[in-house]
Write an enzyme that holds these catalytic residues in place. Structure first.
Site, PDB file in Angstrom:
ATOM      1  N   GLY A  19       0.816  -1.209   0.000  1.00  0.00           N
ATOM      2  CA  GLY A  19       0.000   0.000   0.000  1.00  0.00           C
ATOM      3  C   GLY A  19       0.848   1.255   0.000  1.00  0.00           C
ATOM      4  O   GLY A  19       2.043   1.221  -0.305  1.00  0.00           O
TER       5      GLY A  19
ATOM      6  N   ASP B 212      13.387 -11.246  -0.274  1.00  0.00           N
ATOM      7  CA  ASP B 212      13.127 -10.283  -1.357  1.00  0.00           C
ATOM      8  C   ASP B 212      14.196  -9.193  -1.364  1.00  0.00           C
ATOM      9  O   ASP B 212      13.895  -8.003  -1.470  1.00  0.00           O
ATOM     10  CB  ASP B 212      11.729  -9.677  -1.183  1.00  0.00           C
ATOM     11  CG  ASP B 212      11.224  -9.005  -2.469  1.00  0.00           C
ATOM     12  OD1 ASP B 212      11.922  -9.095  -3.496  1.00  0.00           O
ATOM     13  OD2 ASP B 212      10.148  -8.388  -2.431  1.00  0.00           O
TER      14      ASP B 212
END
Length: 636
Positions: free
Chosen positions: A390, A498
């Site tokens: 977000g 990641d």
């Protein structure tokens, strides 16, 4: 017989195989070949080699290092070194420092691919049934000092079919410089210890205690490694951030010229900002336990100044020097002398340049015991970007503390699992990790509140934020920052999953910090969590993840190699001409990224060591830290 690589007469010390056996020292002729090191009885008068007295196969050697000479050693025993193998240490005494360095350098070169190299060694002798450095009474006890160099850039466990020496690299053709030994390890914090505040600290909640710079405090309790209970000189008690204080008069900490945790690029920036001819500071070298003097000079009266960097070296007698023949028993004495005498440097040390009033480090949370943050205490100022979870905004906590706020869009995260994990993640604190301050979980969307770094994400910084063409040292320092943060996570048994330039941030000083570690476990997006998905970080993933979704610390190592490639291409897209399907197919068949123009062979070797197909043969982050430290040290 194999070709002789080196040959020299040394004094050999008996191995003292029993606690009661006497020591003796005898001259032996040592011969180093491609397969073994042998020593012979030698007739000095006839200059003739006699009977073989012993030998060690090179493949059995676990370590080659200097040994600290014993107090009051005769001059013929001032330059000892040790060869460690299964039977213990073989102690050898060279005639001078040059010969000692030559043999250590050559031996390290020929054994560097051995599979059983050790990580710790004993810097002092085994005498009368005891190690003189750590007083352990077991001869096979693990060493008490971490090796300064391990595999010199080779992946741990990598093997070659032949022991025939590789052609020497340019840096291996140079004689190795004498490196100062690491200082003895200091005792840890303890109740009753007096500390001095390095930074001001304003209490964030009623349990905290105010810190005033340069004032003394007494430690009362150490229940939490990041927050210590302390008492000030007025008798007031409360919790203080442990990384804001230092042990009273602890080594170099008390001197204005010492700049802790500063790298070369930051030192040059600070010296050039002050712009004083002869301005100087002392900083930590790229190798732990070593120090460098950084000096600004305006040679010939030029308006444009340049910076010189001098490594502080140590003699075998543990004296410090910048210029040979000017030796001192402490760094303080060395600095004091060179404040009045150039003695081989471009200038004497004229003006102290200090960073002691610079920004304080981040704290582990916004006060002791705080992890749930009241959203009414947050002020939103501007949007920073839109990430996987977000919107991310820059804001203030309680109107004064800079923070970054991730507003988690509903349905993007397994929230309950993450909230439980956040309590653990808050306890992770390292100079090269973005600090998690807390979460807001009483409303939706939930917020993740973290440290704010003004220079934004590393990827954008590489593409747009660098105001001038970066030096090779700047690029390598960025990579070192990432490896140190990741080595800490690795030691905490934490996977990132990641790691990429987009998931690192850059602070005001140019320090790189890793962020979003472990968050990918809580993503609910199928395209992100499946290697077949378009959002999956295919370009940063090794074959075992692409084919079997098998994550480990070694998959983070692969991703670091790609991140390093991003740094040295100033933010280019890996495999930019291939789509995800093509990458999976070709990487699995052996395709690797090309050498960037800004990366020399040694840098590219580090990258390719991260991309070895067999995961177990890739280095770990601790080894990468050492390898990059070595390279940085050579560049200084």
């Amino acid at each position: 017989m194999s070709d002789i690589l080196l040959e020299e007469i040394f004094i050999k010390r008996s191995q003292q195989k029993k606690k009661t056996s006497p020591l003796n020292f005898k001259e032996r002729l040592f011969v180093l070949t491609q397969d073994k090191i042998s020593y012979y009885d030698y007739d000095v008068d006839k200059m003739k080699k006699k009977g073989l007295k012993g030998s060690v196969d090179l493949e059995k050697i676990k370590c080659v290092e200097v040994v600290q000479p014993e107090p009051n050693s005769p001059k013929e025993r001032l330059y000892p070194f040790q060869i460690i193998y299964d039977e213990g240490p073989l102690y050898i005494f060279a005639k001078n420092e040059e010969i000692q360095k030559k043999w250590i350098h050559k031996l390290k070169h020929v054994v560097r691919i051995n599979k059983d190299l050790i990580q710790k060694f004993h810097p002092c002798f085994w005498v009368d049934g005891m190690w003189q450095c750590c007083q352990q009474e077991v001869k096979q006890a693990m060493g008490c000092r971490v090796l300064e160099t391990k595999n010199r850039g080779f992946a741990k466990g990598s093997r070659r079919e032949s022991r025939k020496p590789l052609p020497p690299t340019p840096e291996e053709e140079r004689a190795t410089r004498a490196l100062p030994p690491q200082p003895p390890e200091e005792s840890g914090p303890s109740v009753g210890m007096t500390v001095i505040a390095e930074y001001e600290y304003t209490p964030m909640n009623p349990q905290d205690l105010e810190l005033r710079s340069d004032e003394e405090y007494t430690i009362l309790e150490i229940a939490d490694q990041h927050w210590w209970k302390a008492r000030d000189k007025y008798g007031k008690e409360g919790y203080i951030p442990s990384n804001f204080v230092v042990k009273a008069r602890n080594g170099l900490e008390g001197f204005d010229w010492y700049c802790k945790n500063m790298n070369r690029s930051q030192a040059e920036k600070l010296l050039k900002t002050e712009n004083k001819d002869g301005g100087f500071l002392v900083r930590d070298s790229s190798k732990a336990g070593k120090y460098t003097v950084s000096l600004l000079t305006k040679a010939g009266g030029d308006a444009v100044a340049s910076c010189r960097h001098y490594n502080i070296c140590t003699t075998p007698q543990a004296q410090y020097y910048l210029a040979e023949k000017h030796n001192f028993s402490s760094i303080q004495e060395l600095i004091n002398y060179h404040q009045h005498n150039a003695a081989g440097m471009v200038s004497r040390l004229k003006y102290i340049v200090s960073n002691q009033k610079q920004n304080a480090p981040s704290t582990a949370g916004l006060g002791y015991g705080v992890w749930e943050i009241d959203p009414r205490h947050l002020t939103f100022i501007k949007e920073l970007g839109n990430g996987q979870f977000g919107v991310v905004k820059y804001g203030k906590w309680q109107g004064q503390h800079d923070v970054a706020i991730k507003m988690i869009k509903e349905g993007s995260m397994s929230e309950d699992d993450f909230i439980e994990e956040a309590k653990v993640m808050m306890k992770l604190r390292h100079e090269n990790l973005v600090q998690l301050y807390g979460v807001c979980t009483k409303q939706r969307p939930i917020y993740i509140v973290t440290e704010f770094l003004s220079n934004g994400c590393l990827l954008s910084y590489l593409r747009e934020g660098l105001k001038q063409h970066p030096t090779s040292i700047q690029l390598l320092e960025m990579c070192k920052d990432v490896t140190e943060g990741m080595a800490y996570l690795e030691n905490q048994q934490y996977l990132h999953r990641d790691l990429a330039a987009r998931n690192c941030l850059v602070d005001t000083n140019g320090t790189v910090k890793v962020t979003d570690f472990g968050l990918s476990r809580y993503v609910l997006d199928d395209e992100y969590t499946s290697s077949a998905g378009s959002k999956f970080p295919v370009r940063w993933s090794p074959p075992e993840v692409l084919l079997y979704c098998k994550f480990s610390s070694k998959s983070d190592i692969w991703a670091f190699g790609v991140l390093m490639w991003e740094v040295y291409t100033l933010g280019r897209m890996p495999y930019e001409r291939l789509n995800n399907t093509e990458i999976v197919e070709q990487v699995s068949r052996g395709l690797r990224l090309y050498r960037p123009q800004l990366a020399n062979d040694r840098v590219y070797t580090i990258m390719t060591s991260c991309w070895i197909e067999k995961a177990e043969e890739r280095p770990n982050f601790e080894e990468l830290v050492v390898t990059i430290q070595d390279l940085l040290y050579d560049l200084q």
